[in-house]
Enzyme design. Structure first.
Site, PDB file in Angstrom:
ATOM      1  N   TYR A   4      -3.922  15.145  -0.410  1.00  0.00           N
ATOM      2  CA  TYR A   4      -4.485  14.410  -1.544  1.00  0.00           C
ATOM      3  C   TYR A   4      -5.017  15.414  -2.562  1.00  0.00           C
ATOM      4  CZ  TYR A   4      -4.532  10.166   1.374  1.00  0.00           C
ATOM      5  OH  TYR A   4      -4.200   9.095   2.170  1.00  0.00           O
ATOM      6  N   LEU A  27      -6.229  -4.004  -0.704  1.00  0.00           N
ATOM      7  CA  LEU A  27      -6.105  -4.748  -1.967  1.00  0.00           C
ATOM      8  C   LEU A  27      -4.682  -4.641  -2.509  1.00  0.00           C
ATOM      9  CD1 LEU A  27      -9.430  -3.745  -3.792  1.00  0.00           C
ATOM     10  CD2 LEU A  27      -8.988  -5.691  -2.284  1.00  0.00           C
ATOM     11  N   ARG A  86      -3.021  -1.962  -3.128  1.00  0.00           N
ATOM     12  CA  ARG A  86      -3.104  -0.927  -4.164  1.00  0.00           C
ATOM     13  C   ARG A  86      -3.616  -1.482  -5.498  1.00  0.00           C
ATOM     14  NH1 ARG A  86      -0.580   3.398  -1.829  1.00  0.00           N
ATOM     15  NH2 ARG A  86       0.908   2.913  -0.184  1.00  0.00           N
ATOM     16  N   GLY A  87      -4.469  -2.492  -5.396  1.00  0.00           N
ATOM     17  CA  GLY A  87      -5.069  -3.069  -6.597  1.00  0.00           C
ATOM     18  C   GLY A  87      -4.303  -4.249  -7.157  1.00  0.00           C
ATOM     19  N   LEU A  92      -3.719  -7.108  -5.801  1.00  0.00           N
ATOM     20  CA  LEU A  92      -4.400  -8.372  -5.516  1.00  0.00           C
ATOM     21  C   LEU A  92      -5.587  -8.627  -6.436  1.00  0.00           C
ATOM     22  CD1 LEU A  92      -4.303  -8.361  -1.614  1.00  0.00           C
ATOM     23  CD2 LEU A  92      -3.257 -10.066  -3.122  1.00  0.00           C
ATOM     24  N   PRO A 107       7.791  -0.665  -6.292  1.00  0.00           N
ATOM     25  CA  PRO A 107       8.543  -1.818  -6.782  1.00  0.00           C
ATOM     26  C   PRO A 107       7.700  -3.067  -7.040  1.00  0.00           C
ATOM     27  CG  PRO A 107       9.784  -0.700  -5.063  1.00  0.00           C
ATOM     28  CD  PRO A 107       8.426  -0.059  -5.096  1.00  0.00           C
TER      29      PRO A 107
END
Length: 325
Positions: A65, A213, A215-216, A218, A235
């Site tokens: 990371y 989530l 990756r946000g 939701l 995608p």
């Protein structure tokens, strides 16, 4: 800023049947270094500080990371709090100088070298949970055997794997007991319910769930903007897939409103409610978002679960959750 959530402060879960006790929600630090837009160092520091204050003990990072930046950030923020932190480090993913991912290396020498550098960046003498993925060129027994050596030497406390199938989990566990498997798990990503979650429960292995989530997605993110790779590589964030999935996110927002909670809290609460052997990792990058996450119900009622699952049927999600290559 101090967050006051008594339930979270005193609530823990065992990571695996015979594993360590960790906070019921963990902090995923990846987005503080890259992938999800421009990072704010001060905001990241404040968020980690607030997590400690609120009682979070599980911190998730990876040596890839930010090519080490994330570990150094955590070390800086962890100063004076090492004994209160359970650090989960992922390794194995290989990157080229331009940042591209170029595979997984599970060779024993590679893993041991990587840990040496992680310990240096984290400014610690051990990692609590060391995890790696599957290298198709290396038998999982060799990979896990190397991790077992690190446990015996005292550099690692517990061993885990990330994004692996049920057969790999069983073979690895026979080599050295796995404490946890990390996998993506959310209302939109339920793959692990097929065989990974059952084998983990059979063997007493915990789950640290990322992407809770989606990756946000939701919570309404379009994954666009400077430094944000979601709309480029995932995608689900592209074209008609995004338009369709946004409708599901809107339905979840309505369901959450009915239950009197925030959309993020509904999504996190749903994952948390799947079992006490699952620890959701929240990727909050600000104190405000962390506060919202820590307000999540750890166990939703059956009625609330039904309302939420009806809003986001797993078979209605469009687009792969994996990076497009």
């Amino acid at each position: 800023m101090t967050l006051e959530f008594d339930e979270m402060t005193f609530t823990t879960r065992l990571l695996g049947r015979n594993g360590p006790s960790v906070s019921a929600i963990g902090l995923g630090c990846m987005g503080m270094s890259e992938f999800y837009g421009v990072s704010d160092h001060a905001a990241s520091r404040a968020t980690i500080d607030a997590a400690f204050e609120a009682g979070i003990t599980l911190f998730d990072t990876g040596d890839f990371y930010g090519m080490g930046d994330n570990e150094m950030l955590l070390a800086e923020a962890m100063h004076g709090n090492r004994d209160r932190a359970f650090i989960q480090v992922k390794t194995g993913a290989q990157r080229s100088p331009d940042g591209a991912f170029i595979g997984v290396d599970g060779r024993p020498k590679t893993l041991k070298t990587a840990l040496a550098y992680s310990l240096k960046r984290l400014k610690t003498d051990h990692v609590d949970l060391y995890m790696t993925g599957l290298d198709p060129a290396v038998p999982i027994e060799e990979t896990v055997g190397a991790l077992a050596d690190l446990v015996e030497q005292g550099f690692v406390r517990y061993v885990g794997l990330t994004n692996v199938d049920a057969d790999t989990i069983r073979r690895a566990h026979e080599t050295h007991p796995l404490t946890a498997v990390q996998a993506e798990y959310s209302l939109m990503s339920r793959d692990i319910e097929g065989d990974v979650l059952p084998i983990c429960r059979e063997l007493g292995i915990g789950i640290t769930a990322y992407g809770v989530l989606s990756r946000g997605l939701l919570t309404g993110s379009k994954g666009s903007g400077a430094g944000d790779l979601r709309s480029t590589f995932y995608p689900r964030f592209q074209g008609e897939n995004l338009d369709h999935n946004e409708q599901l996110a809107n339905a979840l927002a309505q369901a959450a409103h009915i239950e009197g909670i925030l959309t993020a809290q509904a999504a996190i609460g749903w994952v948390s409610s799947q079992g006490h052997d699952i620890v959701p990792l929240v990727g909050a990058r600000t104190v405000e978002r962390l506060g919202e996450a820590l307000g999540s119900p750890l166990q939703l009622s059956n009625d609330a679960m039904m309302v939420i699952e009806t809003a986001v049927p797993a078979d209605k999600v469009r687009g792969s959750r994996h990076m497009a290559h």
